[in-house]
Scaffold this active site. Structure first.
Site, PDB file in Angstrom:
ATOM      1  N   ASP A  64      -7.820  -1.221  11.799  1.00 14.92           N
ATOM      2  CA  ASP A  64      -7.376  -0.316  10.739  1.00 14.92           C
ATOM      3  C   ASP A  64      -6.113   0.343  11.282  1.00 14.92           C
ATOM      4  O   ASP A  64      -6.178   1.150  12.220  1.00 14.92           O
ATOM      5  CB  ASP A  64      -8.479   0.718  10.473  1.00 14.92           C
ATOM      6  CG  ASP A  64      -8.047   1.771   9.466  1.00 14.92           C
ATOM      7  OD1 ASP A  64      -6.826   1.881   9.183  1.00 14.92           O
ATOM      8  OD2 ASP A  64      -8.916   2.518   8.989  1.00 14.92           O
ATOM      9  N   VAL A  65      -4.968  -0.009  10.709  1.00 19.82           N
ATOM     10  CA  VAL A  65      -3.701   0.418  11.320  1.00 19.82           C
ATOM     11  C   VAL A  65      -3.508   1.937  11.314  1.00 19.82           C
ATOM     12  O   VAL A  65      -2.647   2.451  12.020  1.00 19.82           O
ATOM     13  CB  VAL A  65      -2.474  -0.268  10.674  1.00 19.82           C
ATOM     14  CG1 VAL A  65      -2.525  -1.767  10.879  1.00 19.82           C
ATOM     15  CG2 VAL A  65      -2.326   0.099   9.206  1.00 19.82           C
ATOM     16  N   TYR A 157       3.086   6.817  -2.173  1.00 18.00           N
ATOM     17  CA  TYR A 157       3.609   5.496  -1.784  1.00 18.00           C
ATOM     18  C   TYR A 157       5.114   5.584  -1.509  1.00 18.00           C
ATOM     19  O   TYR A 157       5.614   5.101  -0.480  1.00 18.00           O
ATOM     20  CB  TYR A 157       3.316   4.517  -2.917  1.00 18.00           C
ATOM     21  CG  TYR A 157       3.685   3.075  -2.654  1.00 18.00           C
ATOM     22  CD1 TYR A 157       2.971   2.305  -1.748  1.00 18.00           C
ATOM     23  CD2 TYR A 157       4.731   2.463  -3.361  1.00 18.00           C
ATOM     24  CE1 TYR A 157       3.284   0.960  -1.537  1.00 18.00           C
ATOM     25  CE2 TYR A 157       5.047   1.124  -3.157  1.00 18.00           C
ATOM     26  CZ  TYR A 157       4.320   0.380  -2.254  1.00 18.00           C
ATOM     27  OH  TYR A 157       4.635  -0.946  -2.055  1.00 18.00           O
ATOM     28  N   LYS A 161       7.145   4.874   2.026  1.00 19.71           N
ATOM     29  CA  LYS A 161       8.156   3.820   2.168  1.00 19.71           C
ATOM     30  C   LYS A 161       9.520   4.421   2.506  1.00 19.71           C
ATOM     31  O   LYS A 161      10.301   3.818   3.254  1.00 19.71           O
ATOM     32  CB  LYS A 161       8.229   2.966   0.898  1.00 19.71           C
ATOM     33  CG  LYS A 161       6.937   2.212   0.583  1.00 19.71           C
ATOM     34  CD  LYS A 161       6.518   1.238   1.683  1.00 19.71           C
ATOM     35  CE  LYS A 161       5.300   0.424   1.305  1.00 19.71           C
ATOM     36  NZ  LYS A 161       4.902  -0.537   2.342  1.00 19.71           N
TER      37      LYS A 161
HETATM   38  C1  BGC Z   1       4.551  -1.956  -5.612  1.00 23.68           C
HETATM   39  C2  BGC Z   1       4.143  -2.549  -6.938  1.00 23.68           C
HETATM   40  C3  BGC Z   1       5.263  -2.420  -7.964  1.00 23.68           C
HETATM   41  C4  BGC Z   1       6.555  -2.973  -7.386  1.00 23.68           C
HETATM   42  C5  BGC Z   1       7.746  -2.830  -8.335  1.00 23.68           C
HETATM   43  C6  BGC Z   1       5.866  -2.543  -5.177  1.00 23.68           C
HETATM   44  O1  BGC Z   1       6.266  -1.947  -3.982  1.00 23.68           O
HETATM   45  O2  BGC Z   1       3.566  -2.242  -4.641  1.00 23.68           O
HETATM   46  O3  BGC Z   1       2.985  -1.871  -7.405  1.00 23.68           O
HETATM   47  O4  BGC Z   1       4.930  -3.144  -9.133  1.00 23.68           O
HETATM   48  O5  BGC Z   1       6.846  -2.312  -6.180  1.00 23.68           O
HETATM   49  O6  BGC Z   1       7.844  -1.559  -8.903  1.00 23.68           O
END
Ligand code: BGC
Length: 256
Positions: A64-65, A157, A161
């Site tokens: 599990d990272v 998310y 990123k």
């Molecule tokens: C996400 C996806 C998304 C895509 C484009 C990706 O990084 O994991 O859920 O559809 O980007 O928006």
């Protein structure tokens, strides 16, 4: 001669999706592959078979990272099995949709830990080994178009990123003198399990496809080819960059 003959790659989250495609492609280029997974002991068997069918050697290793001890162990297992490793692909990642004002602390922690803390401490463990051995290396992070582009409902998310983007820029400078390069691959919409909800929602999928100039979703092979190139000798001078691979999605703005 296959371009990665004699190299060893660690690929996180490679029991499925983009990670699985990368493991297979690197194996086809001649690399041994350490296949990281979480879950049942057999979930990575399909990837292992792809690697061995490609004529390469592989091992599976559960890590599990988000756990520092687990990523240190993953590196140890690579060294134990293959004597060293040359390529690290930080691929494991996750996302969870929620309005910003409703996002629970547990979601924030899990997503940041898997997507950002994991790559940080795995890269650290990898670099410590390479430094001791005075060996060069390659780190390739699977980021996302959302290291740059907003994704409403996915703030955790995007933050993770965006952090990965800055980690790559910073470490390119700190690790370059050691002969270790680091780059990001930033996919757009790729057909993989992370997108299950989208893939099952036809109106949403059709709306997204209209925004992708090449008119289709990406495939794991599209992404894996770029990763193989970045791991190869031809990419020796590439350091600190992000490579967007999205069929033109990010550039597609129409005023109407
Ligand atoms: C996400 C996806 C998304 C895509 C484009 C990706 O990084 O994991 O859920 O559809 O980007 O928006």
């Amino acid at each position: 001669m296959p371009m990665l003959k004699g190299r060893t790659a660690i690929v996180t989250g490679s029991s499925q999706g983009i990670g699985q495609g990368i493991a297979e492609r690197l194996a086809r280029e001649g690399a041994n592959v350490v296949i990281d997974y979480i879950g049942a002991p057999n979930v990575a068997d399909a990837t292992l078979k792809m690697v061995t069918d490609a004529g390469a050697k592989g091992i599976t290793c559960e890590a599990d990272v988000s756990q520092v001890a687990a990523v240190r162990n993953l590196v140890n297992e690579a060294w134990k099995a293959f004597g060293s490793a040359d390529i690290l692909v930080n691929n494991a990642g996750m996302e969870h949709k929620s309005a910003f004002w409703e996002t629970p602390e547990a979601d924030y922690d899990r997503i940041l830990h898997v997507n950002l803390k994991g790559p940080f401490f795995l890269a650290q463990a990898f670099v410590q080994r390479l430094r001791e051995a005075k060996k060069p290396g390659r780190i390739i992070n699977i980021s996302s178009v959302h290291e740059d582009m907003a994704f409403p409902g996915f703030a955790t998310y995007c933050i993770s990123k965006g952090g990965l983007r800055m980690m790559t820029r910073d470490l390119a400078v700190e690790l370059g003198p050691l002969g270790i390069t680091i780059n990001n691959v930033a996919p757009g919409a790729v057909s993989t399990p992370i997108n299950t909800a989208l893939l099952e929602n036809k109106p949403k999928l059709d709306a997204l496809l209209k925004k992708i100039p090449v008119g289709r979703l990406g495939t794991v092979d599209d992404v894996a080819g770029l990763v193989a190139f970045l791991a190869s000798d031809d990419a020796a001078y590439i350091n600190g960059s992000t490579f967007v691979i999205d069929g033109g999605l990010m550039r597609n703005y129409h005023e109407q």
